[in-house]
Design an enzyme around this catalytic site. Structure first.
Site, short mmCIF file in Angstrom:
data_model
loop_
_atom_site.label_atom_id
_atom_site.label_comp_id
_atom_site.label_asym_id
_atom_site.label_seq_id
_atom_site.Cartn_x
_atom_site.Cartn_y
_atom_site.Cartn_z
N ARG A 256 0.64 16.76 -0.77
CA ARG A 256 -0.79 16.56 -0.95
C ARG A 256 -1.07 16.07 -2.36
NH1 ARG A 256 -1.69 16.25 3.51
NH2 ARG A 256 -3.16 17.37 4.85
N GLU A 285 -7.89 8.79 -2.54
CA GLU A 285 -7.27 7.77 -1.69
C GLU A 285 -8.35 6.89 -1.07
OE1 GLU A 285 -4.91 9.97 1.13
OE2 GLU A 285 -3.49 10.65 -0.40
N HIS A 302 -0.05 7.24 1.85
CA HIS A 302 -0.21 8.46 2.65
C HIS A 302 0.26 8.20 4.09
CE1 HIS A 302 -2.58 12.45 2.93
NE2 HIS A 302 -1.57 12.45 3.76
#
Length: 336
Positions: A256, A285, A302
């Site tokens: 994370r 993000e 991601h």
């Protein structure tokens, strides 16, 4: 019949089984129209009047605070840092997740990033595109110490994948006693060692042991992170901790954003206190920050869960939980 909003992106990109399952069971489905990760207020704007939400890593706090309609959040994935669980309990919003489907894809990406960092694969690719050819040297995973921070589903898979590379040691750091899990993987290592001996290969056996955080950081050639983002892991990997790493070591985060302090990592890399890093997750993000300026940093989008099979499994399981809930059936992976 329920109205279902899908905020996660992507959704059903390569396999339509999840959305087909929802439609077949009579639910109305609206999918994130933005083609990117939604911001908190965008989730609120689009999903406020829906009965169920199939979510990714979007911050759901504004939605949960304001909704009077939402009955279920079904997470595509395992992390729950974006879901205000206490508030969900208070407002009687059920929460489910898909904890197992993501593990194979994330653990394999982690191994790929290890090889890429140590052998400078991405760097060599960029050199060729610039018309350069230096044939950079690197190191193998074999005979190194690999540190795994967090020994849950993904951390254990990473350790088992590593055995074939024959690292010298796998160092495990976890808040829980992982003796049983470590013994199981150590037994696999012993079986591999015995098999190689029968084949006439005099290879060393990998040792797996649990250590404290400082020991992990100071003695790992690669430090890979597999803990959830919680209050006590926020900015856990900060300047003071990273400066204890070997100058030849590498840092990998596929867990994370926010666990690694990105500004501190920038300073660590700028002062060449470690050899490089690979990040698949970021505090904000999409990522547009300054770490992209380093040649010894690998940045991915991601995408740890983004193998076709694992993504389809995650989406299907999340959709199945929605169908179960509105049929009045027990959720298989209920959080609250």
């Amino acid at each position: 019949m329920a109205n279902v909003f899908v905020s996660t992106f992507p959704f059903c990109r390569s396999d339509k089984v999840a959305i087909e399952h929802l439609l077949k069971n009579g639910h109305n489905v609206n999918v994130n129209p933005l083609g990117r990760k939604m911001k908190p207020n965008e989730v609120l704007e689009h999903a406020n009047d829906f009965d169920a939400l199939i979510a990714g890593t979007e911050d759901l706090t504004p939605l949960v605070e304001n909704t009077s309609q939402l009955k279920l959040i079904s997470r595509v994935g395992v992390g729950l840092d974006s879901v205000p669980l206490d508030l969900c309990i208070k407002k009687s919003i059920a929460v489910a997740y898909t904890p197992d489907a993501v593990s194979p894809a994330v653990s394999e990406l982690t191994i790929g990033l290890m090889v890429d960092l140590m052998r400078q694969v991405s760097f060599a690719d960029r050199e060729i595109r610039k018309g350069q050819w230096t044939r950079p040297y690197g190191n193998r995973i074999g005979n190194t110490n690999i540190g795994i921070l967090g020994f849950g589903r993904i951390g254990k898979r990473v350790a088992s994948h590593l055995l074939g590379f024959l690292p010298k040691e796998i160092l495990v750091c976890d808040v829980l006693d992982k003796t049983t899990e470590i013994e199981a993987i150590q037994n696999l290592s012993q079986e591999l060692f015995t098999l190689n001996a029968k084949l006439g290969k005099n290879w060393n056996q990998t040792i797996i042991r649990q250590v404290g955080l400082d020991d992990l950081v100071e003695n790992s050639d690669i430090l890979t992170i597999h803990v959830p983002l919680l209050e006590n892991t926020k900015n856990l990997i900060n300047f003071d901790l990273m400066q204890k790493m070997k100058p030849t070591s590498f840092l990998i985060n596929t867990a994370r954003g926010g666990i690694v302090n990105e500004e501190d990592l920038f300073e660590i890399l700028k002062s060449k206190k470690i050899s490089g890093a690979a990040l698949d997750v970021f505090e904000e993000e999409p990522y547009f920050g300054s770490l992209k300026d380093f040649e010894n940093v690998i940045l991915t989008q991601h995408m740890g869960s983004c193998s076709n099979d694992c993504r389809a499994d995650m989406e299907r399981e999340a959709a199945e939980e929605v169908v179960r809930f509105f049929k009045g059936e027990p959720l298989l992976s209920k959080v609250v």
